[in-house]
Design an enzyme around this catalytic site. Structure first.
Site, PDB file in Angstrom:
ATOM      1  CD  GLU A 222      -3.183  -0.568   0.315  1.00 12.94           C
ATOM      2  OE1 GLU A 222      -3.098   0.530  -0.277  1.00 12.94           O
ATOM      3  OE2 GLU A 222      -4.156  -1.333   0.189  1.00 12.94           O
TER       4      GLU A 222
ATOM      5  CB  SER B  54     -29.585 -27.599  53.107  1.00 17.70           C
ATOM      6  OG  SER B  54     -30.845 -28.191  53.274  1.00 17.70           O
TER       7      SER B  54
END
Length: 792
Positions: free
Chosen positions: A87, A346
């Site tokens: 690029e 419990s």
């Protein structure tokens, strides 16, 4: 000094002469200076979650429907070299634009039919931030100005990161890291040369070159870039040839989703962030496998949901998080059970046990009552519907007996226990203590797996810190768990005391929980050196809707829940059968932790009566030295060992009024009240009632009989049924002499006789009565009785 004054005058003269021409320059400079917005990109990010070692474990799409990962800390060198060569080869040399490239592009576009761009990476970043506006010469000029300004604000490396983060890669895939995972299933840091080159050329035309389409065009572009890398000596011959052979990506791959419920939770709590979590990747993967295995087992009983949570005790970091079963159908698999409030069953009993020990109201092995109990109309029952009469406290906890727990809660104080639960940050209890009542200890309240596991982990950490740090506590020990790696919890300041639970009480609680019977296949764990000791507790809610199993070692806390998210109960959905097997499979994946160190500085040695578990009295014969929490010294001495006066043969009880004083023998005897001994003797065949008194000796006024049901001042409620007012009620009596006969009377009218087991089934209507009994030795007992319909 003179030269400086002359220079200043020249500048003033120049500015005065050219002030009109400089104004536009100044305006242009100001426009250039402020042409760049403070935040270049306002687009939302995906939520990304990684494990403790940095492995991606889950992600959620951004709010705009794009897969756009947050900016990564550093770019892989292979990609940097590939994208610069493709690029912007002179990226590190230009000020934001390349005049030569622009000139070549203009000449090409004027003379050729095809179009060629001359934009630098910096200019492409600007175009991306402006959402790819139409390409005009005016737009190019704007981009050029903003690109030069961008070069002044950011470093070259930061500009490259912006480019890599916001570049489109086809479809709704945006950014290098996202593309790496979607197209290759790996992080960007692991890209090969062929993969890096592919992702470098792909943004050049993402709408035209899309993985799975136009493969030949994409292949040509990639291979040209690889050739350029080779020609520039970035690749050696072998690497180049191997890179050419690498396949192109096909259709986008699904992203990892190892902890979907935690990822979704993070999306809600930290949207658009990259969160480095505390999850252990390998442990999470193993836990997912365990969840899958047990989901298959449980769904045969139409139980469709489960949750597993593992924490590190020391740091409170979450190591594994399975918010629900791996079901993919309608069974609410998307619900994160870990954070949802469910009936506690419990699981709060250990906290009550520890609180009683901590305040000296109970000793670890002291006998507690397990007899039929009715408190203000509340009639708790044990899971097996049986009673033991009396049972050591630690065994009542390990066997999860309901009746002793309710009686102990009443003794400790409902409001006081509720306040204790709030101190350990069980915030799911959002109603008053009176709202829950005594059922609080049996599952009458709700909390989440997150809070329960956190509480057990905090207790373990408090004990660990005490034993390892000069017998001290931390003020902020009971803290929230944490799933973010870089966040450290605040444990507060060091202190000598704690207002929550002391180390000695916690240690004895864990010691009792270690004796809980393990599920099938784990019963003989203590015979194997590799087996881990574990303090653990199960819980089952009323109606078999919730099954719990919470366990803790010195290093790890494990929480498990199983049930149906919609609250449907199922027969057999209990903590021991549904949740416990999951707990122990998880435990088997964890490193060996050993057992908790004894907190000697918070314990005192005392003589304990082995028969009753209380502090030894003068009449206790079998005495054992043991270490108990310090406040246990306040507890009463053994109330059950009495000194009996026996004849010379030891066959009868006597007294000075009927037997020579010098011939009387003194004998210690373990003697329980009738209401307790009635049940205790059934489970303990070695229990012996005291011998009878010698004929002619006056027996002291002791209770030989006691009503078990109804209790004194208890109203019996009859269920309403089709208008009938007469119902059958079972009346129960305890007698110290098992072999005697008992005659029953209602308002002085004889209604029946019992022997051995004194239970009488009697039809009765609402009203007030006098119930009385007489044994075959003439002993009598009576009490008032009130019978009412339930609707009254």
């Amino acid at each position: 000094m003179k030269k400086t004054r002359l220079r200043l005058r020249w500048i003033q003269k120049y500015l005065k002469k050219y002030r009109i021409g400089l104004i536009p320059v100044f305006v242009l400079f100001v426009l250039w200076l402020f042409c760049l917005p403070k935040n270049l990109f306002e687009t939302p990010n995906s939520t990304v979650v990684t494990s403790a070692d940095g492995t991606l474990i889950g992600a959620r799409i951004a709010a705009d429907g794009q897969w756009r990962f947050p900016e990564i800390e550093s770019l892989p060198e292979r990609f940097v070299q590939s994208v610069l060569l493709f690029e912007d080869e002179y990226f590190y040399n230009h000020p934001g634009f390349n005049p030569i490239s622009i000139a070549h592009a203009i000449r090409h576009n004027l003379t050729k039919k095809t179009r060629r761009g001359g934009s630098t990476i910096t200019q492409q970043v600007i175009r991306l931030s402006r959402k790819n506006k139409r390409r005009t010469y005016l737009e190019k000029i704007v981009e050029l100005c903003m690109a030069t300004r961008l070069e002044f604000r950011y470093s070259k490396e930061d500009i490259l990161k912006l480019y890599a983060t916001h570049t489109p890669y086809g479809g709704n895939v945006v950014g290098l890291e996202t593309a790496s995972w979607r197209y290759f299933g790996i992080p960007a840091s692991a890209l090969s040369w062929g993969q890096a080159a592919t992702l470098a050329v792909l943004p050049n035309a993402p709408s035209l070159i899309f993985p799975g389409k136009n493969e030949w065009v994409l292949l040509q572009k990639r291979n040209r870039l690889l050739k350029k890398l080779f020609d520039n000596k970035r690749l050696d011959q072998t690497t180049y040839e191997l890179a050419l052979l690498e396949p192109l990506p096909e259709k986008p791959l699904p992203l990892p989703n190892f902890a979907p419920h935690l990822t979704e939770r993070i999306r809600k709590e930290h949207p658009g962030k990259r969160i480095h979590s505390t999850l252990d990747y390998e442990l999470q993967r193993q836990t997912n496998g365990i969840a899958q295995q047990h989901y298959t087992r449980l769904k045969s009983n139409e139980v469709h949901n489960l949750a597993i949570l593992i924490m590190d005790v020391e740091s409170r970091k979450v190591l594994a998080y399975v918010g629900n079963s791996p079901s993919k159908n309608k069974d609410a698999h998307f619900v994160d059970i870990i954070t949802k409030k469910r009936s506690t069953g419990s699981t709060l009993k250990p906290l009550l046990f520890a609180s009683l020990l901590d305040e000296g109201q109970l000793l670890p092995k002291a006998l507690v009552k397990d007899i039929p109990t009715v408190i203000n109309g509340y009639n708790p029952k044990n899971f097996n519907k049986k009673h033991l009469g009396a049972v050591p406290a630690h065994r009542a906890l390990s066997r999860s007996l309901n009746v002793p727990a309710v009686r102990l809660l009443r003794e400790y104080g409902l409001q006081k226990f509720y306040n204790k639960l709030r101190k350990v940050h069980l915030n799911g209890l959002d109603k008053t203590a009176g709202h829950y009542g005594l059922s609080l200890i049996l599952g009458g309240a709700e909390t989440s797996l997150w809070e329960l596991t956190q509480t057990y982990a905090n207790m373990a950490a408090s004990l660990n810190h005490f034993t390892e740090n000069s017998s001290q506590y931390r003020s902020g020990e009971y803290t929230e768990p944490n799933y973010i790696m870089d966040v450290e919890p605040d444990f507060g300041v060091i202190q000598l005391e704690t207002d929550v639970l002391k180390a000695g009480a916690i240690y004895h609680t864990f010691k009792a929980l270690k004796e809980v019977n393990r599920p099938e296949g784990e019963e003989n764990w203590h015979f194997f050196d590799s087996s881990q000791p574990l303090a653990w507790k199960t819980g089952t809610s009323f109606g078999f809707k919730d099954a719990w199993a919470i366990g803790v070692t010195p290093k790890y806390a494990i929480g498990v829940w199983a049930g149906n998210a919609d609250g449907e109960g199922r027969p057999g959905l209990t903590g021991i059968s549904a949740a416990a097997p999951i707990l122990f499979d998880v435990l088997g994946q964890l490193p060996y932790s050993g057992w908790f160190k004894e907190p000697f500085d918070d314990l005192v040695e005392v003589a304990i009566c082995q028969g009753s578990g209380h502090r030894a009295s003068l009449f206790c014969e079998n005495i054992q030295k043991t270490r108990i929490p310090a406040k246990g010294l306040r507890s009463q001495t053994c109330p059950y060992h009495k000194q009996l006066h026996m004849d010379s043969t030891g066959t009868y009880q006597v007294n000075a009024s009927c037997y020579p004083l010098e011939a009387i023998q003194m004998k210690s005897w373990f003697l329980l009240p009738p209401s307790i001994s009635y049940y205790y003797a059934m489970e303990n065949p070695d229990y012996k009632e005291p011998p009878p008194f010698l004929e002619g000796c006056d027996a002291p006024n002791v209770a030989l009989m006691q009503f078990l049901f109804p209790k004194p001042n208890e109203t019996v409620l009859l269920p309403k049924d089709l208008g009938n007012t007469s119902k059958e009620v079972v009346f129960q009596l305890a007698h110290t002499n098992k072999n005697c006969k008992v005659f029953w009377y209602l308002d002085n009218n004889y209604v029946g006789t019992t022997q051995d087991f004194h239970e009488l089934l009697l039809p009765i209507s609402p009203g007030s009565y006098m119930l009385s009994v007489t044994d075959d030795e003439g002993n009598q007992l009576m009490q008032a009785l009130e019978i009412r319909m339930a609707s009254e």
